[in-house]
Design a protein around this motif. Structure first.
Motif, short mmCIF file in Angstrom:
data_model
loop_
_atom_site.label_atom_id
_atom_site.label_comp_id
_atom_site.label_asym_id
_atom_site.label_seq_id
_atom_site.Cartn_x
_atom_site.Cartn_y
_atom_site.Cartn_z
N ASP A 249 34.55 27.34 45.72
CA ASP A 249 34.20 28.75 46.59
C ASP A 249 34.77 29.85 46.33
OD1 ASP A 249 32.28 26.88 47.62
OD2 ASP A 249 33.11 26.60 49.39
N VAL A 250 35.92 29.98 45.43
CA VAL A 250 36.78 31.21 45.44
C VAL A 250 36.04 32.25 44.53
CG1 VAL A 250 37.78 30.51 43.21
CG2 VAL A 250 38.96 32.18 44.48
N LYS A 251 36.14 33.47 45.21
CA LYS A 251 35.44 34.67 44.67
C LYS A 251 36.58 35.56 44.33
CE LYS A 251 31.20 33.00 45.09
NZ LYS A 251 31.36 31.69 45.61
N ASP A 252 37.62 35.69 44.78
CA ASP A 252 38.88 36.70 44.71
C ASP A 252 38.95 36.76 43.23
OD1 ASP A 252 41.05 38.00 44.64
OD2 ASP A 252 41.61 37.31 46.64
N LYS A 253 38.91 38.03 42.66
CA LYS A 253 39.08 38.10 41.39
C LYS A 253 40.79 37.90 40.94
CE LYS A 253 35.32 41.41 40.21
NZ LYS A 253 34.75 42.61 39.83
N GLU A 254 41.52 38.45 41.71
CA GLU A 254 43.05 38.15 41.62
C GLU A 254 43.34 36.57 41.59
OE1 GLU A 254 45.53 40.34 41.09
OE2 GLU A 254 43.51 41.69 40.99
N VAL A 255 42.60 35.90 42.23
CA VAL A 255 42.87 34.59 42.12
C VAL A 255 42.39 33.93 40.76
CG1 VAL A 255 42.23 32.30 43.19
CG2 VAL A 255 42.75 34.12 44.66
N LEU A 256 41.08 34.34 40.42
CA LEU A 256 40.38 33.88 39.16
C LEU A 256 41.36 34.18 37.92
CD1 LEU A 256 36.90 34.55 40.20
CD2 LEU A 256 38.00 32.22 40.02
N LYS A 257 42.03 35.35 38.18
CA LYS A 257 42.58 35.92 37.05
C LYS A 257 43.57 35.02 36.60
CE LYS A 257 45.65 40.18 36.01
NZ LYS A 257 46.29 41.38 36.49
N ALA A 258 44.39 33.93 37.21
CA ALA A 258 45.18 33.20 36.71
C ALA A 258 44.58 32.36 35.80
CB ALA A 258 45.85 32.55 37.90
N PHE A 259 43.12 32.02 35.98
CA PHE A 259 42.64 31.16 34.83
C PHE A 259 41.77 31.86 33.83
CE2 PHE A 259 43.04 29.35 39.25
CZ PHE A 259 43.44 27.99 39.05
N ARG A 260 41.54 33.16 34.05
CA ARG A 260 40.79 33.99 33.00
C ARG A 260 39.36 33.42 32.91
NH1 ARG A 260 45.73 32.56 30.42
NH2 ARG A 260 44.98 30.72 29.45
#
Length: 288
Positions: A249-260
């Motif tokens: 459910d994660v949508k936060d781009k800053e969170v997703l940035k760690a996974f590219r």
């Protein structure tokens, strides 16, 4: 009285034995979750980039989160195998290796980029070097990352084999450990060519670590299933579901940035059979 006393003692003993068994059957629910990230770049950079992920998971799961980056792929596999981490972000092939040694681990989410849960490896060469195309690799050193890396070893090595180039026979295999180490070595002309994850390569260019004027692309591999997020199979069912939801459910781009990646989609073990097929082509024993 003696009979009643004996019966009561046996009942208490049965309860004492049954309770821990019942608790164990419900699965583990630790106060702290150790989340390991694949060591495909500098550890300090990975941990720094993962701080938004740490805060996200702590908020969603109401648990302490420890971000871990192991020294290499093998140590991460062993940490998962022996229960020293609860959640791990594996490379596709390192997951296959881990699964072959620890059957209980479960992949549950896969990164999605450009709308697809897969990516490619890129084969690069020094811009002013001797390698301009695949055939030029013959007789020269070629750089790979970690031996357990999918896009910086398994996929490009299988790709080269299909092109008629066998490692340590038609070219010299050089392992440099991480994806960024391969890109840096090629850019500097320390090795004439090498391979790494295309998304990581693009990220290195965006971050101005690699100058695209100093490196050329010579080929791309076929699509590879993206990096899976896995968890220990002995966790409590409700915790497993909470972990799934926290990632899917994660949508936060800053969170997703760690996974590219742009987001996560559900996945399972069958999605990685293509990597097992690559290992067969390369005559690799997954049990070792």
């Amino acid at each position: 009285m003696k009979r009643r006393t004996l019966l009561a003692a046996l009942t208490a003993l049965a309860a004492a034995i049954t309770l821990p068994l019942y608790a164990n059957a419900q699965g583990l629910d630790p106060a702290k979750l150790r989340v390991a990230l694949l060591p495909d770049e500098n550890a300090a950079t990975l941990i720094q980039n993962a701080q938004p992920l740490k805060r996200h998971l702590e908020a969603k799961l109401k648990k302490e989160i420890e971000i871990i980056v192991t020294t290499d792929y093998s140590s991460m596999i062993e940490a998962m195998r022996f229960g020293r981490i609860e959640v791990a972000y594996f490379g596709p092939f390192s997951y296959v290796l881990a699964k072959s040694r620890a059957k209980e681990i479960e992949p549950f989410a896969v990164g999605v980029e450009k709308g697809a849960p897969n990516y490619k490896a890129i084969l690069i060469a020094t811009a002013d070097g001797p390698v301009k195309r695949i055939d030029d690799i013959r007789g020269k050193p070629f750089g790979f990352g970690d031996q357990a890396s999918t896009s910086s070893h398994l996929a490009p090595r299988a790709h080269l084999l299909k092109k008629g180039l066998e490692g340590d026979k038609d070219y010299k295999v050089v392992h440099l450990g991480t994806h960024d180490a391969v890109a840096r070595a090629v850019q500097a002309g320390q090795i004439p060519a090498g391979a790494l994850s295309e998304p990581i390569y693009r990220s290195l260019i965006e971050r101005k670590i690699i100058d695209p004027a100093k490196v050329i692309t010579i080929d791309l591999t076929e699509s590879i299933p993206n990096y899976p997020i896995t968890m220990q199979g002995n966790l409590a069912p409700q915790l497993k579901q909470a972990i799934r939801d926290a990632f899917i459910d994660v949508k936060d781009k800053e969170v997703l940035k760690a996974f590219r990646v742009e987001g996560f989609a559900p996945t399972d073990d069958k999605a990685y059979d293509v990597l097992r097929e690559m290992a067969t082509i390369l005559k690799m024993d997954l049990s070792k």
